[in-house]
Design a protein around this motif. Structure first.
Motif, mmCIF file in Angstrom:
data_model
loop_
_atom_site.group_PDB
_atom_site.id
_atom_site.type_symbol
_atom_site.label_atom_id
_atom_site.label_comp_id
_atom_site.label_asym_id
_atom_site.label_seq_id
_atom_site.Cartn_x
_atom_site.Cartn_y
_atom_site.Cartn_z
ATOM 1 N N MET A 1 -4.798 -37.753 27.084
ATOM 2 C CA MET A 1 -3.837 -38.768 27.532
ATOM 3 C C MET A 1 -2.613 -38.799 26.610
ATOM 4 S SD MET A 1 -2.984 -41.270 29.523
ATOM 5 C CE MET A 1 -1.930 -42.696 29.495
ATOM 6 N N VAL B 1 5.226 -34.905 28.050
ATOM 7 C CA VAL B 1 6.273 -35.412 28.944
ATOM 8 C C VAL B 1 7.516 -35.782 28.140
ATOM 9 C CG1 VAL B 1 6.907 -37.337 30.435
ATOM 10 C CG2 VAL B 1 4.713 -36.191 30.747
ATOM 11 N N LEU B 2 7.288 -36.455 27.001
ATOM 12 C CA LEU B 2 8.435 -36.865 26.190
ATOM 13 C C LEU B 2 9.221 -35.669 25.675
ATOM 14 C CD1 LEU B 2 7.030 -39.912 24.188
ATOM 15 C CD2 LEU B 2 8.702 -39.909 26.033
ATOM 16 N N ILE C 1 1.297 -37.514 27.300
ATOM 17 C CA ILE C 1 2.493 -38.351 27.120
ATOM 18 C C ILE C 1 3.493 -37.669 26.195
ATOM 19 C CG2 ILE C 1 3.330 -40.513 26.116
ATOM 20 C CD1 ILE C 1 0.677 -41.766 27.108
ATOM 21 N N ILE D 1 32.377 -20.394 47.195
ATOM 22 C CA ILE D 1 31.317 -21.309 46.789
ATOM 23 C C ILE D 1 30.619 -20.816 45.525
ATOM 24 C CG2 ILE D 1 30.825 -22.360 49.031
ATOM 25 C CD1 ILE D 1 28.584 -20.261 49.327
ATOM 26 N N PRO E 1 16.134 -30.944 27.323
ATOM 27 C CA PRO E 1 17.486 -30.842 27.910
ATOM 28 C C PRO E 1 18.508 -31.604 27.091
ATOM 29 C CG PRO E 1 15.872 -31.491 29.560
ATOM 30 C CD PRO E 1 15.175 -31.551 28.236
ATOM 31 N N ALA E 2 18.098 -32.713 26.485
ATOM 32 C CA ALA E 2 19.035 -33.489 25.678
ATOM 33 C C ALA E 2 19.472 -32.694 24.456
ATOM 34 C CB ALA E 2 18.385 -34.807 25.261
ATOM 35 N N LYS F 1 31.593 -28.639 30.557
ATOM 36 C CA LYS F 1 31.447 -29.253 31.871
ATOM 37 C C LYS F 1 32.649 -30.126 32.227
ATOM 38 C CE LYS F 1 28.078 -31.948 34.489
ATOM 39 N NZ LYS F 1 28.299 -31.190 35.722
ATOM 40 N N LEU G 1 11.258 -34.144 28.319
ATOM 41 C CA LEU G 1 12.464 -34.931 28.554
ATOM 42 C C LEU G 1 13.495 -34.710 27.452
ATOM 43 C CD1 LEU G 1 10.828 -38.265 29.681
ATOM 44 C CD2 LEU G 1 12.262 -36.796 31.077
ATOM 45 N N LEU G 2 12.999 -34.442 26.239
ATOM 46 C CA LEU G 2 13.889 -34.329 25.090
ATOM 47 C C LEU G 2 14.654 -33.001 25.091
ATOM 48 C CD1 LEU G 2 14.668 -35.871 22.533
ATOM 49 C CD2 LEU G 2 12.867 -34.637 21.331
ATOM 50 N N GLU H 1 39.067 -31.386 35.187
ATOM 51 C CA GLU H 1 39.467 -30.484 36.273
ATOM 52 C C GLU H 1 39.874 -31.257 37.526
ATOM 53 O OE1 GLU H 1 35.953 -28.111 36.599
ATOM 54 O OE2 GLU H 1 34.962 -29.519 37.953
ATOM 55 N N THR H 2 39.656 -32.583 37.529
ATOM 56 C CA THR H 2 40.100 -33.393 38.668
ATOM 57 C C THR H 2 41.429 -34.079 38.382
ATOM 58 O OG1 THR H 2 38.811 -35.272 37.890
ATOM 59 C CG2 THR H 2 37.749 -33.821 39.472
#
Lengths: 153, 375
Positions: free
Chosen positions: B1, B8-9, B5, B247, B15-16, B308, B12-13, B325-326
C-alpha cells in the motif's frame, strides 16, 4: 487513524495532479470553415495562393490550392485548414514562378548563382488588396467560395 | 500500500522535474540573450554606432584588393563578428583580424581571407581551420537539440538572429525597418531608434535546422517561394509563407520547384538571413521561406524556439522579454504599409509609417512611429 491517513494522501495526490495539469489553456480560436475552388478561364488552378484580407471584423486568413484547384483557409491563431472568423473580406489570389533575371552574383561560398525574380502566372489585378475586385463575407457555419478569374482588358 | 502510494507520487513528480529542467534551460537562454544585448551596448560605447547587418566598415577596411562589388568574404561578416570582443571571444576576434590583415595586403587572393562558408583558410604554410569553426556556447540555446554541429571540421552554429524589422526584402536594400543596416549605405546609432530602445527588438532565437531536408516548421526552411516584393509581376504577401503551416509541426506538402533547404543557424558569422537574421512579420513559430534556391537568397526568416508558447528576445535597451506566439501580428495578407497613405507599390521598402504587422511588427521596427504600451 487509517482513514485520516488515506484522506491526507488523497489530497496530496489531488494537489499534485492539479499542479501538473496547471492552467494550460488551448490558444486555438474558434473558426468557421472556408473552402472552394479557384479556376482561371474555367480551368482549375493548382498551387495558387489565396488570402482573405479583413475589411471589417474577421481575422486574416490564407490557403493554397491543391492539384484540383481546391483550397481551405486557415488563420494564424486557428487550427490548420479550419477557416477563419466571420466578417467581410477582400480576396487576393496570386500564383508566381521564379525565373532567372539573367544576372548572376558570386555568393560568399564562391559559387556563381542566378539572381531570380518572380513572374506572375495569373492576372496581377487579383494579387493586391488595393486592386482586387473579389469580395467575400464569411458567416457562421460552413462557407464555400468559388472564384473564376478572367483577363482584364 | 505504502509502496504504491510512493510510486504514484514519484510518477507525478517526474514530469515536474522535466518541466523544471526546461525552465532552467529557458532561463539560461534568456541570460545568453542578455549577454548579447550587453555586448551590443559595449560595442556601441566603443564605436559610437551599432554593428551592421552586412558590409560593416570594421570588416570592409580589410576587403581584398581588386575584388568585385558582389558579396563575398568580409562583406557578410555579421553583427556577432563585430561584437566578439564583448562576448569574451577575444581570441577568435584576434585570429580573424590577423588573417584579414594578411588577406588585405595581397592583391586578389581569394583563398586567404576567412570566409563564413569555408571550414579552412589557406595560408602560406598550408591550410588551417577557419576561426568560424569555433563553437561559441553563448550563441546556442540549450533547449535546441541541433545546437551542436556534427563532429569534425564543421562551422559553428548560432541560435540568435538579429532583427531586420518588419519588411520582407533582400539584405542589400539600404532601407531598413529594424536596427540592423547595410553598413556601406547606412550606419545607425542607438539615438536613431526613435521608437525607443525599450520598444525595439535587437535579436530573437530561431531554431537551428536538423538536416538539409528538415521538414519541421520551427527549424526547417522552404526555398523557391516567389515572394519578391519589388517585381511588377504580382505583389506577394507574407501569407504565402504562412500558409505553408501544416498540422503537428510539419510544413504542408511543397508545390512546384519548392524544396526544403535546412541551413538555418548553421554559421554564426554569416549575415545572410538564414544564418543570423530574422524579421517580425509572421508571429513567432511560423514557417520560414526563401525566394530562390540557396542561402544567398533572402526574404523571410521567422523567430522560433523549443520553449513552450513563444520565443526569448533581447531588446535594444538590453532587456530580455519572452514573446508569446499568440502576440498580435496584424495582417499578413498585406505588404508592409499597403493601403496606407504614402505606400509605394514599386518600392515597398520606402514605407516609413506604423507597422502593418501589429504589436509584433511594431517592436520589430526601430522608427515606425509606434508606441507599444501593450507589450
Amino acid at each position: 487513524m487509517k482513514i485520516f491517513f488515506q484522506t491526507i494522501v488523497f489530497f496530496i495526490t489531488l494537489t499534485w495532479i492539479l499542479f501538473i495539469i496547471g492552467c494550460n489553456g488551448s490558444s486555438v480560436i474558434k473558426t468557421d470553415v472556408v473552402e472552394g475552388t479557384i479556376t482561371y478561364k474555367g480551368v482549375p488552378v493548382a498551387d495558387a495562393n489565396i488570402s482573405f484580407s479583413p475589411v471589417s471584423n474577421g481575422s486574416p486568413a490564407y490557403g493554397r490550392t491543391d492539384s484540383q484547384g481546391k483550397y481551405k483557409l486557415q488563420t494564424p491563431l486557428g487550427a490548420v485548414d479550419q477557416g477563419t472568423t466571420p466578417g467581410e473580406y477582400v480576396v487576393i489570389i496570386n500564383k508566381s514562378e521564379n525565373i532567372p533575371t539573367g544576372k548572376k552574383e558570386i555568393d560568399p561560398d564562391g559559387k556563381e548563382v542566378d539572381i531570380m525574380t518572380s513572374k506572375s502566372l495569373l492576372p496581377t489585378v487579383y494579387s493586391s488588396a488595393t486592386t482586387t475586385p473579389l469580395k467575400a463575407t464569411v458567416v457562421s457555419g460552413k462557407n464555400v467560395f468559388d472564384f473564376d478569374l478572367v483577363d482584364f482588358p | 500500500m505504502v509502496i504504491a502510494i510512493i510510486g504514484v507520487l514519484i510518477a507525478l513528480l517526474l514530469p515536474a522535474v522535466q518541466a523544471a529542467r526546461e525552465a532552467a534551460r529557458r532561463m539560461q537562454c534568456s541570460n545568453q540573450l542578455k549577454q548579447l544585448g550587453i555586448a551590443v551596448h559595449n560595442f556601441h560605447d566603443a564605436n559610437k554606432r551599432l554593428p551592421c547587418l552586412i558590409k560593416d566598415p570594421k570588416w570592409m577596411s580589410y576587403k581584398r584588393l581588386g575584388t568585385s562589388t558582389t558579396l563575398d568574404g568580409t562583406d557578410v561578416y555579421n553583427y556577432i563578428c563585430s561584437c566578439l570582443p564583448f562576448l569574451e571571444q577575444q581570441s577568435i576576434f584576434a585570429e580573424l583580424n590577423s588573417q584579414c590583415q594578411v588577406c588585405a595586403s595581397v592583391t586578389y587572393d581569394r583563398a586567404r581571407c576567412p570566409e563564413p562558408g569555408k571550414t579552412t583558410v589557406l595560408t602560406d604554410s598550408g591550410t588551417i581551420d577557419s576561426p568560424f569553426c569555433a563553437k561559441i556556447a553563448s550563441l546556442l540555446c540549450p533547449s535546441d537539440p541541433n545546437r551542436n554541429a556534427p563532429e569534425g571540421r564543421t562551422l559553428g552554429r548560432n541560435s540568435y538572429h538579429g532583427n531586420r524589422g518588419d519588411l520582407m526584402g533582400p539584405r542589400t536594400w539600404s532601407e531598413t525597418r529594424g536596427p540592423l543596416s547595410d553598413g556601406s549605405q547606412v550606419l545607425q546609432e542607438l539615438a536613431q531608434i526613435t521608437d525607443g530602445t525599450s520598444n525595439t527588438l535587437w535579436a530573437s532565437e530561431s531554431c537551428i535546422s536538423e538536416s538539409a531536408g528538415d521538414t519541421k516548421i520551427l527549424s526547417g526552411v522552404i526555398n523557391n517561394t516567389p515572394l519578391d516584393q519589388r517585381s511588377g509581376s504580382g505583389s506577394h504577401t507574407p501569407s504565402e509563407c504562412a500558409n505553408m503551416k501544416g498540422i503537428s509541426g510539419d510544413f504542408k506538402p511543397l508545390s512546384g520547384s519548392q524544396a526544403f533547404y535546412g541551413n538555418k543557424g548553421w554559421r554564426w558569422a554569416d549575415s545572410r538571413y538564414v544564418y543570423s537574421i530574422f524579421q517580425t512579420i509572421l508571429p513567432p513559430n511560423s514557417p520560414t521561406c526563401l525566394t530562390g534556391g540557396g542561402d544567398g537568397d533572402d526574404y523571410y526568416v521567422g523567430a522560433s524556439s523549443y520553449h513552450k508558447g513563444g520565443v526569448n528576445t533581447v531588446l535594444c535597451d538590453g532587456s530580455v522579454r519572452f514573446i508569446s506566439e499568440t502576440i498580435n501580428a496584424g495582417d499578413p495578407t498585406k505588404r508592409s504599409g499597403e493601403g496606407q497613405t504614402g505606400f509605394n507599390s514599386a518600392n515597398p521598402q520606402k514605407w516609413g509609417g506604423p507597422s502593418t504587422y501589429g504589436v509584433w511588427g511594431a517592436i520589430g521596427s526601430s522608427n515606425g512611429k509606434e508606441s507599444n504600451g501593450s507589450l
